[in-house]
Design a protein around this motif. Structure first.
Motif, PDB file in Angstrom:
ATOM      1  N   LEU A  55       0.828  -1.202   0.000  1.00  0.00           N
ATOM      2  CA  LEU A  55       0.000   0.000   0.000  1.00  0.00           C
ATOM      3  C   LEU A  55       0.866   1.258   0.000  1.00  0.00           C
ATOM      4  O   LEU A  55       0.687   2.151  -0.825  1.00  0.00           O
ATOM      5  CB  LEU A  55      -0.942   0.017   1.203  1.00  0.00           C
ATOM      6  N   GLY A  67      -6.499   2.568  -0.228  1.00  0.00           N
ATOM      7  CA  GLY A  67      -6.098   2.489   1.178  1.00  0.00           C
ATOM      8  C   GLY A  67      -6.818   3.505   2.043  1.00  0.00           C
ATOM      9  O   GLY A  67      -6.202   4.272   2.770  1.00  0.00           O
ATOM     10  N   CYS A  78      -7.469  -1.486  -0.507  1.00  0.00           N
ATOM     11  CA  CYS A  78      -6.109  -1.761  -0.981  1.00  0.00           C
ATOM     12  C   CYS A  78      -5.975  -3.225  -1.422  1.00  0.00           C
ATOM     13  O   CYS A  78      -4.876  -3.769  -1.487  1.00  0.00           O
ATOM     14  CB  CYS A  78      -5.063  -1.401   0.068  1.00  0.00           C
TER      15      CYS A  78
END
Length: 147
Positions: A55, A67, A78
């Motif tokens: 991420l 995210g 994510c």
């Protein structure tokens, strides 16, 4: 009194890690990660260090991976799809991660949350596929940004 970062050494292994704190390795020395779209078209190839999560890497290199919960394992935005060889190297997902994956769009047998996947040297050359859509938690069209 204002909070200050503690003293940091020039050696990476002694440097404290802060949220969104990615150190790019010198070109040709890092672990290669290939981001591809849902049709496996290349998006970006990056080099990273062992221990960085997917991420934060995506955010650092401007790959469109949301995210929304900022890596607290409280959403599925994510969501990434990994190759079976890479997926098998990872520890089993936690119950929290499995709960969030259940909410992910386009879940596969090798799906994981990018915030929970930490790059290892044995993953050099890994391909990270983004799903065709996400259950976007931002309703105003906001995009992820570096912290």
């Amino acid at each position: 009194m204002q909070w200050q970062r503690p003293f940091t050494s020039s050696f990476r292994e002694f440097r404290p890690k802060f949220h969104g704190d990615i150190v790019r390795p010198k070109k040709g020395t890092g672990i290669k990660v290939h981001f591809v779209d849902s049709k496996k078209n290349p998006i970006k190839t990056i080099e990273t260090n062992e221990g960085d999560d997917l991420l934060h890497l995506a955010h650092e290199w401007d790959v469109d991976l949301e995210g929304a919960c900022e890596a607290s394992c409280a959403c599925s935005t994510c969501h990434v799809i990994l190759e079976p060889e890479v997926f098998d190297q990872l520890e089993e997902p936690s119950d929290d991660e499995n709960d969030m994956l259940d909410l992910a769009f386009g879940l596969t047998d090798t799906s994981r949350l990018g915030c929970q996947v930490h790059v290892q040297k044995t993953m050099d050359g890994m391909v990270v596929q983004l799903p065709s859509a996400t259950r976007n938690m931002f309703v105003d069209g906001a995009k992820p940004h570096k912290h």
